[in-house]
Write a protein that holds these residues in place. Structure first.
Motif, PDB file in Angstrom:
ATOM      1  N   GLY A  96       3.098   1.475   9.658  1.00 36.93           N
ATOM      2  CA  GLY A  96       2.570   2.837   9.592  1.00 36.93           C
ATOM      3  C   GLY A  96       2.544   3.376   8.171  1.00 36.93           C
ATOM      4  O   GLY A  96       1.580   4.030   7.755  1.00 36.93           O
ATOM      5  N   VAL A  97       3.610   3.087   7.405  1.00 37.21           N
ATOM      6  CA  VAL A  97       3.667   3.519   6.002  1.00 37.21           C
ATOM      7  C   VAL A  97       2.571   2.850   5.186  1.00 37.21           C
ATOM      8  O   VAL A  97       1.898   3.490   4.362  1.00 37.21           O
ATOM      9  N   GLU A  98       2.372   1.546   5.424  1.00 39.27           N
ATOM     10  CA  GLU A  98       1.334   0.824   4.679  1.00 39.27           C
ATOM     11  C   GLU A  98      -0.059   1.348   5.013  1.00 39.27           C
ATOM     12  O   GLU A  98      -0.919   1.470   4.125  1.00 39.27           O
ATOM     13  N   THR A  99      -0.282   1.690   6.276  1.00 36.61           N
ATOM     14  CA  THR A  99      -1.580   2.265   6.665  1.00 36.61           C
ATOM     15  C   THR A  99      -1.787   3.625   6.005  1.00 36.61           C
ATOM     16  O   THR A  99      -2.869   3.927   5.479  1.00 36.61           O
ATOM     17  N   ALA A 100      -0.738   4.451   6.023  1.00 35.69           N
ATOM     18  CA  ALA A 100      -0.823   5.763   5.384  1.00 35.69           C
ATOM     19  C   ALA A 100      -1.071   5.622   3.881  1.00 35.69           C
ATOM     20  O   ALA A 100      -1.813   6.418   3.275  1.00 35.69           O
ATOM     21  N   ASN A 101      -0.476   4.601   3.272  1.00 28.44           N
ATOM     22  CA  ASN A 101      -0.680   4.351   1.843  1.00 28.44           C
ATOM     23  C   ASN A 101      -2.136   3.988   1.557  1.00 28.44           C
ATOM     24  O   ASN A 101      -2.722   4.429   0.562  1.00 28.44           O
ATOM     25  N   GLU A 102      -2.722   3.185   2.436  1.00 30.09           N
ATOM     26  CA  GLU A 102      -4.143   2.836   2.278  1.00 30.09           C
ATOM     27  C   GLU A 102      -5.028   4.070   2.406  1.00 30.09           C
ATOM     28  O   GLU A 102      -6.024   4.223   1.684  1.00 30.09           O
ATOM     29  N   VAL A 103      -4.670   4.971   3.317  1.00 30.80           N
ATOM     30  CA  VAL A 103      -5.431   6.218   3.479  1.00 30.80           C
ATOM     31  C   VAL A 103      -5.380   7.039   2.191  1.00 30.80           C
ATOM     32  O   VAL A 103      -6.401   7.593   1.743  1.00 30.80           O
ATOM     33  N   MET A 104      -4.198   7.100   1.567  1.00 31.53           N
ATOM     34  CA  MET A 104      -4.059   7.861   0.313  1.00 31.53           C
ATOM     35  C   MET A 104      -4.922   7.248  -0.787  1.00 31.53           C
ATOM     36  O   MET A 104      -5.539   7.967  -1.587  1.00 31.53           O
ATOM     37  N   MET A 105      -4.988   5.922  -0.846  1.00 26.10           N
ATOM     38  CA  MET A 105      -5.812   5.278  -1.864  1.00 26.10           C
ATOM     39  C   MET A 105      -7.293   5.561  -1.635  1.00 26.10           C
ATOM     40  O   MET A 105      -8.073   5.689  -2.584  1.00 26.10           O
TER      41      MET A 105
END
Length: 435
Positions: A177-186
């Motif tokens: 979930g954190v990695e997905t959220a990080n991709e969204v921020m990018m």
């Protein structure tokens, strides 16, 4: 045109338009141009863009660091990356101010000058080292995020990442979930960067319309020496360190960093430039995201090469104007104070003057001397920030290369990370093993 070309074009047009407004006398207080264009359209668009970048900083640093620590997977490797980054950042800062003091002393800037200034500057006391260390650990992490206290955010993020690793397989869904959220921020960074050429035009047009060139004539010696040493550090010192410690091509590095440097120049804020720096270091330079997500925000917080250079040059300049002989001991104190002050100092516009007041208080120089350089500091702050973020990226490359966490093919590819290849490069960076 690529985004980099558009941004450079926006920067050039902004400087031309701003200088034109200033030299033609159109920017007088209360005039239509001053009210509705310089402080209206240019000011509003520029502030909205900078606010948009700052909006991303805290969630991006938090999520990137947690994902990065989990991506590293080995707590001992994280310790190596952290210690290498810290030592290299302190080394580049110490070299920067030593070169600045040497260069300024050899040129003798300020000797025999009679510059008067009505500007005033209130100083700040240097925080005790014990307080700096204590404040790294946040008593309230939510408040630290709200206040943008980067060292506290970095500490909390690393601790969360380490805890997730220790929990093991049960935390896998949370890590995903954190990695997905990080991709969204990018992706959000990409959206905001699409507006960059117009925002850079407005930021520089306003800055040049307000500043002009009058003050540069009065302080030409200080300005020229400071700019020369900043450029020497950027194009010689950092590139030599990059080549010696990593073997990577400095020319490739400089070519791929142009976009980041323009953003830093426009915003005068290392923190506001974090999203752009992180995106470039990963997608254009090939640094593994797990390393970059640690070294970039860490560098934006403690790596102040450009600011250290300003402190060295300004100290010699003001000491010469007031006829104060600091001696070897005084200059060594300046070096030590500048290195220590850079740790935990926010990477925001104007912070260099606050740090300079601490240095002046320590070596006994009059604080009113800072008023002499206030006028030109805004534009010089833009150049200093470009040097700061270049140092962050160089250290990120050195550390990643030493740990085998760098994709050399991406680094060598001149088209890697350009607009049309963003998704492809992102997949490659996440999927391919480091070379």
């Amino acid at each position: 045109m690529t985004l980099t070309t558009k941004v450079l074009l926006g920067m050039g047009l902004g400087i031309v338009v701003g200088l034109g407004i200033n030299l033609l006398g159109l920017n007088a207080d209360g005039s239509f141009v001053n009210t509705f264009l310089t402080n209206g359209v240019f000011g509003v668009v520029g502030k909205m863009f900078v606010n948009a970048l700052k909006m991303l900083v805290v969630p991006l640093v938090l999520l990137s660091l947690i994902a990065g620590v989990c991506g590293i997977g080995d707590i001992r490797l994280l310790g190596r990356i952290g210690s290498k980054s810290f030592v290299l950042y302190l080394l580049t800062t110490a070299i920067a101010i030593a070169v600045a003091i040497t260069g300024a002393a050899l040129t003798g800037i300020g000797s025999g000058m009679d510059i008067k200034s009505a500007a005033e500057f209130s100083g700040a006391d240097a925080p005790p080292l014990a307080d700096v260390l204590v404040n790294i650990v946040p008593s309230n992490p939510i408040n630290a995020m709200a206040e943008g206290e980067m060292l506290s955010i970095i500490f909390f993020s690393i601790l969360v990442g380490i805890s997730l690793l220790m929990v093991g397989s049960r935390a896998k869904s949370l890590i995903d979930g954190v990695e997905t959220a990080n991709e969204v921020m990018m992706k959000m960074v990409g959206i905001i960067m699409a507006l960059a050429p117009y925002a850079v035009f407005c930021l520089l047009a306003k800055a040049m319309a307000n500043l002009g060139l009058d003050l540069f004539v009065q302080l030409v010696g200080y300005v020229l020496v400071l700019i020369a040493i900043l450029l020497f550090h950027l194009f010689v010192v950092l590139q030599v360190l990059l080549k010696v410690f990593s073997g990577l091509s400095p020319i490739t590095f400089l070519q791929k960093m142009r976009n980041v440097q323009v953003f830093a120049f426009s915003t005068s804020s290392s923190n506001a430039t974090i999203p752009v720096t992180l995106r470039t270091v990963v997608q254009r330079l090939g640094v593994d995201r797990s390393v970059a997500s640690f070294t970039v925000p860490f560098g934006a917080t403690i790596n102040m090469d450009g600011t250290a250079i300003m402190q060295g040059v300004a100290t010699v300049f003001i000491a010469n104007i007031y006829g104060v002989d600091l001696g070897i001991g005084g200059y060594l104190t300046v070096i030590l104070m500048s290195v220590l002050a850079s740790i935990g100092t926010a990477g925001v516009p104007g912070v260099g003057l606050i740090m300079l007041s601490m240095v002046f208080s320590q070596v006994g120089l009059p604080l009113e001397g800072i008023g002499l350089i206030l006028g030109v500091d805004r534009l010089l702050d833009m150049i200093r920030t470009a040097v700061n973020v270049s140092g962050d990226a160089a250290v990120s490359c050195i550390v990643a290369k030493s740990e085998g966490k760098m994709d050399i093919d991406v680094y060598k590819d001149p088209n890697a990370g350009l607009e049309g290849d963003l998704d492809e490069v992102e997949v490659q960076t996440n999927a391919q093993p480091a070379t």
